[in-house]
Structure formats: structure tokens, C-alpha cells
Design an enzyme around this catalytic site. Structure first.
Site, PDB file in Angstrom:
ATOM      1  N   GLY A 278       0.781  -1.233   0.000  1.00 14.73           N
ATOM      2  CA  GLY A 278       0.000   0.000   0.000  1.00 14.73           C
ATOM      3  C   GLY A 278       0.809   1.279   0.000  1.00 14.73           C
ATOM      4  O   GLY A 278       0.245   2.361   0.084  1.00 14.73           O
ATOM      5  N   PRO A 321       4.912  -4.839  -1.080  1.00 13.98           N
ATOM      6  CA  PRO A 321       4.754  -3.716  -2.006  1.00 13.98           C
ATOM      7  C   PRO A 321       4.470  -4.192  -3.426  1.00 13.98           C
ATOM      8  O   PRO A 321       5.116  -5.125  -3.912  1.00 13.98           O
ATOM      9  CB  PRO A 321       6.129  -3.028  -1.948  1.00 13.98           C
ATOM     10  CG  PRO A 321       7.080  -4.136  -1.605  1.00 13.98           C
ATOM     11  CD  PRO A 321       6.325  -5.072  -0.708  1.00 13.98           C
ATOM     12  N   ARG A 323       2.600  -1.646  -6.074  1.00 12.61           N
ATOM     13  CA  ARG A 323       2.715  -0.352  -6.761  1.00 12.61           C
ATOM     14  C   ARG A 323       4.087   0.295  -6.560  1.00 12.61           C
ATOM     15  O   ARG A 323       4.656   0.835  -7.506  1.00 12.61           O
ATOM     16  CB  ARG A 323       1.632   0.576  -6.188  1.00 12.61           C
ATOM     17  CG  ARG A 323       1.513   1.923  -6.851  1.00 12.61           C
ATOM     18  CD  ARG A 323       0.652   2.867  -5.977  1.00 12.61           C
ATOM     19  NE  ARG A 323      -0.515   2.185  -5.470  1.00 12.61           N
ATOM     20  CZ  ARG A 323      -1.693   2.122  -6.070  1.00 12.61           C
ATOM     21  NH1 ARG A 323      -1.871   2.758  -7.204  1.00 12.61           N
ATOM     22  NH2 ARG A 323      -2.693   1.462  -5.531  1.00 12.61           N
ATOM     23  N   CYS A 391     -16.344   4.410 -25.873  1.00 20.03           N
ATOM     24  CA  CYS A 391     -17.691   4.976 -25.917  1.00 20.03           C
ATOM     25  C   CYS A 391     -18.232   5.262 -24.525  1.00 20.03           C
ATOM     26  O   CYS A 391     -19.244   4.697 -24.110  1.00 20.03           O
ATOM     27  CB  CYS A 391     -18.617   4.027 -26.656  1.00 20.03           C
ATOM     28  SG  CYS A 391     -17.994   3.639 -28.287  1.00 20.03           S
TER      29      CYS A 391
HETATM   30  C1  LIG Z   1      -3.108  -5.070  -3.196  1.00 13.72           C
HETATM   31  C2  LIG Z   1      -2.363  -5.717  -2.098  1.00 13.72           C
HETATM   32  C3  LIG Z   1      -1.012  -5.454  -1.913  1.00 13.72           C
HETATM   33  C4  LIG Z   1      -0.248  -4.470  -2.756  1.00 13.72           C
HETATM   34  O1  LIG Z   1      -0.729  -3.180  -2.670  1.00 13.72           O
HETATM   35  P1  LIG Z   1       0.116  -1.987  -3.329  1.00 13.72           P
HETATM   36  O2  LIG Z   1      -0.717  -0.794  -3.099  1.00 13.72           O
HETATM   37  O3  LIG Z   1       0.267  -2.318  -4.774  1.00 13.72           O
HETATM   38  O4  LIG Z   1       1.426  -1.948  -2.633  1.00 13.72           O
HETATM   39  C5  LIG Z   1      -0.350  -6.118  -0.908  1.00 13.72           C
HETATM   40  N1  LIG Z   1      -0.989  -7.025  -0.120  1.00 13.72           N
HETATM   41  C6  LIG Z   1      -2.293  -7.302  -0.282  1.00 13.72           C
HETATM   42  C7  LIG Z   1      -2.927  -8.295   0.590  1.00 13.72           C
HETATM   43  C8  LIG Z   1      -3.028  -6.669  -1.261  1.00 13.72           C
HETATM   44  O5  LIG Z   1      -4.320  -6.944  -1.402  1.00 13.72           O
END
Ligand SMILES: *Cc1c(COP(=O)(O)O)cnc(C)c1O
Length: 463
Positions: A278, A321, A323, A391
Site C-alpha cells: 500500500g 509492495p 505499486r 464509448c
Molecule cells: C493489493 C495488495 C497489496 C499491494 O498493494 P500496493 O498498493 O500495490 O502496494 C499487498 N498485499 C495485499 C494483501 C493486497 O491486497
């Protein structure tokens, strides 16, 4: 070019009142290194290059729209995360952000583990040779077939997401004669400061088992009672695109409290905690992401402190991680098709892709930046909205941005920071052909996911 140099009048005022306005960079030709992949720069002719290759050449060879991924940046980010967390922690790359066989190989070479959350992601990981014990399997509704496969191949951990799943995984593990390593995903009651649909640890949501009302403690009780499950820890993921560490602080504290309760009740100290992913990245110049080293230090300080006060041995930490590793490493290259100035409003710039290759703007109101990359320009900045060819009037790629006023059909523009959740969420809406992902490194470009063809579309259509 100063802000006062750009056209004043209703157009300007309109954007100000919408609150999405940010003044154009002093010079639109200057690329803000915060939002672009590491090897991106402009060459002597003013064209953007990545890995030493100019975009005009890339467009000619691979077409547009296309995603260009800076492989050395991806690898450097993997290493930065692995180094920051060190040997006493584990970094799991969240495959849902973007997964392909090449990515799986890079992860292995750089020493990372991998999160998957579907049979398809698991297949990709195994096919590219990721050892099963380095894979974690997530999801709030894993099918029986997916769990069976995960248990059979021996994934390192399955993250349990519900009471039914505890029983389901235990049953499948028993019937395969194995003791499956598991974690329990808890929701800690933290709402990360981000868009509602991507905040996942407040209680009113589908993921995890709530710490509140003793539900998570009950899940631990049931899991410990089942011989075919080996409970190795507690998992928490509080959201996405987070910059503020306060949410992780609360989450870590609550997870450690649960570990202390488990020790008091069962006499066991669970060896691991997983704090999820996240971590935010820069989509525009206004975002200020933290370095992995800072994040690692902040998280380990919090966990160490909380464990000391609860008189627990410090558990092994893992993070996930997605993103933050792949997001900044890629940009989407588009060709400008039509340009429509709406008097007193803004100019609509239509590109040859759109919501089929980047759904995030429509889905989350995500913000992106954009630049003219086939050349530089000394023209005045003009306020634009970059839209796709689909569209839907919500088919917006970049809601508000500035591009030079001499922009013309045939120019190439690029949207940075599209490595995460763009190709992985791409669709065939309007029977669009999903764009390729091209890895660029040291003057070489190679397709790692090819462009879809009309034959691909027709192959599925068997009516
Ligand atoms: C989506 C998710 C992540 C990765 O989230 P990012 O925002 O891409 O770092 C990690 N762990 C779990 C359980 C997720 O659902």
C-alpha cells in the site's frame, strides 16, 4: 514559462474552482524525475528516451499505445526494498500490480518473494520457475480448486481470509497429508487516507477477519486447533497509495496486541507479522513518496517498540509492495489523434488508448501527469483533458494537465507511473486490443507481453 504567461480568463478560473488545478511546471519540457522511471531523459533533439532508446523508435517498432517498462529501474527498486528490510524480514512483491514471466524471473534474481491472489497468477509464477515456498496465496474467495493447487504445489503460505476458509484449507491440507503454513488476515479498523474503494482495513469491507469483537482471536483459536494447519502469523493490509505511516503504526500496534493475547491464551508466540503493501508513489509532482529505507526503519521501530512493551520476541516482518516497485517503472506511450478546444472550458486531447489500458482514472479518480515526448515545444501551456477512444464520457486518462498549445495530431505523449494496475486491469472494452509491455534496458527493448491481435479476440469467440 511562468504561470502568469499562460492564458488567463474563464478557462483558468474554471479549473481553479474544480480544485484539481495545479500550475504548469515552470517549463513543460522539463521532466520531473519523481514521476518518471529512472533512465528516462530527453535526448539532444528533445525526444524522451528510456534505457537509451528514443520514443519515436519505440513507437515505430512496437506501435502505440504501449507500456514501456524500465527494467533496470524495476530491478533497482526490488534491491532497494530487499536491502532496506534486510535478512530478518521478507519482501513479497504483490503480483496483482503487474505480473508476467519476465517479472517473475526478475523477482527471483533480485531475491524477492511473490504474492498471488488467483490460480492464473499462481500459474504464471510457477511457470516462470518461482519456487512455490516463496509464494504467498491471498484472496477473500479462493476456490477449492485454487486451494488444492496451492497445497499440492506447496506454496509457502496461504493467507486465510474467513472462518469458512480456515476449515476449507484445513480439510484440503489434511486430504493431501500436509501441514499447510498459514497466516490469518485481520482487519485492524484503520482506514488509510486514500480513496474509499482502495482502503481495505476499516471494518465495513469484504477482506479479512475483524480484530474487533474478538473475531480474529476466535479465528486463531480455531486455526490452532487444526492439525493440518501451521499458523505462522498474522497479516494486515490497510489500503493503497498511502503516504502517512500513522496507519501502519496503529495497525502494527493492534496486530502485536493480538500476538500478546495469543501468547497469554495459548502459550505460543507466533513468529511472523505481515504488514501488507500500500505504499504510495508519485503520480504527479505533488506526491512525495518515502524511500524503502525510511519505510523499513519506521515499521521495524514500531514493531520492536510494541513487542518490547508487550514482552514478546520481535516477530519476523514481511511486507508486500506492489505499486511501489512496479508503478514508477513504466509509462504509457500514446499517439495524439484529435484535439478539440472547447471555448472557455478546456481542450480535449484524444489518444489511441484510454480506459481499456488505464481504468484507474475512471475507477478511482486517480491523478496522472502527461508530457509531450516526441519533441520539445516553446509554445504556451494549454489546459487539457487527455481522453481515450472508448464509448464512455468517463473515458479519461488524465483529468487536468497542461500540454503545449502547438500540440498536433501525430505527436507522441506519455503518461508516467503506469506500471501498476494498468496492464493488469486492462480490458477489451470496445474490442480494444490490449497493449504490449515492452521492457527496455541498456539500449535494448524487448516485448515481455505482446500486443493482442484481432485473431486473439476471435479465438475466444466460438459461437
Ligand atoms: C493489493 C495488495 C497489496 C499491494 O498493494 P500496493 O498498493 O500495490 O502496494 C499487498 N498485499 C495485499 C494483501 C493486497 O491486497
Amino acid at each position: 514559462m511562468s504561470r502568469s504567461a499562460h492564458p488567463a480568463g474563464p478557462r483558468h478560473a474554471d479549473v481553479m474552482t474544480e480544485g484539481h488545478y495545479s500550475a504548469p511546471a515552470a517549463d513543460l519540457n522539463v521532466l520531473d524525475e519523481k514521476v518518471w522511471a529512472r533512465t528516462v531523459t530527453r535526448d539532444a533533439d528533445g525526444a524522451l528516451t528510456v534505457g537509451g532508446i528514443a520514443v519515436a523508435r519505440l513507437a515505430e517498432e512496437f506501435g502505440t499505445p504501449a507500456y514501456f517498462l524500465d527494467e533496470s529501474d524495476f530491478r533497482a527498486r526490488c534491491r532497494a526494498w530487499a536491502d532496506a528490510f534486510g535478512p530478518d524480514a521478507d519482501v513479497f512483491y504483490a503480483g496483482k500490480a503487474f505480473l508476467s514471466r519476465a517479472v517473475v524471473r526478475w523477482l527471483q534474481e533480485e531475491g524477492l518473494n511473490l504474492d498471488v491472489c488467483s490460480g492464473g497468477e499462481l500459474t504464471t509464477a510457477l511457470d516462470a520457475g518461482m519456487p512455490a515456498e516463496r509464494i504467498a496465496f491471498h484472496g477473500n474467495n479462493k476456490t477449492v480448486a485454487e486451494i488444492e493447487r496451492a497445497v499440492e504445489v506447496g506454496v509457502g503460505r496461504i493467507v486465510l481470509d474467513s472462518f469458512q476458509e480456515i476449515v476449507r484449507v484445513a480439510h484440503i491440507a489434511r486430504s493431501h497429508g500436509v501441514r499447510q503454513r498459514v497466516q490469518i488476515r485481520v482487519t485492524v479498523g484503520v482506514e488509510a487516507h486514500t480513496h474509499e474503494f482502495i482502503a481495505t482495513a476499516h471494518e465495513d469491507q469484504k477482506f479479512g477477519i475483524a480484530l474487533a469483537d474478538g473475531q480474529a482471536a476466535e479465528a486463531v483459536r480455531r486455526t490452532l486447533a487444526l492439525d493440518s494447519l501451521e499458523l505462522i502469523g498474522i497479516h494486515s493490509h490497510i489500503g493503497s497509495q498511502i503516504f502517512d505511516m500513522a496507519g501502519f503504526e496503529v495497525s502494527a500496534r493492534r496486530v502485536v496486541q493480538l500476538l500478546a493475547e495469543v501468547r497469554d491464551e495459548h502459550g505460543v508466540e507466533l513468529p511472523e507479522i505481515d504488514l501488507g503493501g500500500g505504499l504510495g508513489i508519485a503520480y504527479t509532482s505533488e506526491d512525495d513518496p518515502r524511500e524503502p529505507h525510511d519505510i523499513a526503519k519506521a515499521l521495524s521501530d514500531i514493531v520492536t517498540r510494541e513487542c518490547e512493551s508487550a514482552k514478546l520476541r520481535t516477530p519476523r516482518i514481511s511486507v508486500e509492495p506492489g505499486r511501489a516497485i512496479v508503478g514508477p517503472t513504466a509509462f504509457t506511450l500514446y499517439e495524439v489523434g484529435t484535439i478539440k478546444p472547447l471555448e472557455g472550458l478546456r481542450t480535449y486531447v484524444s489518444v489511441d488508448g484510454g480506459m481499456s489500458d488505464n481504468i484507474r482514472t475512471a475507477l478511482y479518480d486517480a491523478e496522472y501527469s502527461v508530457a509531450l515526448v516526441s519533441r520539445t515545444s516553446e509554445a504556451e501551456p494549454m489546459l487539457v483533458r487527455v481522453v481515450g477512444k472508448h464509448c464512455e464520457s468517463g473515458d479519461i486518462v488524465v483529468k487536468d494537465a497542461f500540454l503545449p498549445a502547438d500540440l498536433a495530431p501525430g505527436d507522441l505523449i506519455a503518461v508516467p507511473a503506469t506500471g501498476a494496475y494498468c496492464r493488469s486491469m486492462a480490458s477489451n472494452y470496445n474490442h480494444a486490443l490490449r497493449p504490449p509491455v515492452v521492457a527496455v534496458r541498456d539500449g535494448e527493448a524487448r516485448v515481455i507481453v505482446r500486443r493482442e491481435t484481432e485473431e486473439d479476440l476471435l479465438r475466444l469467440d466460438v459461437g
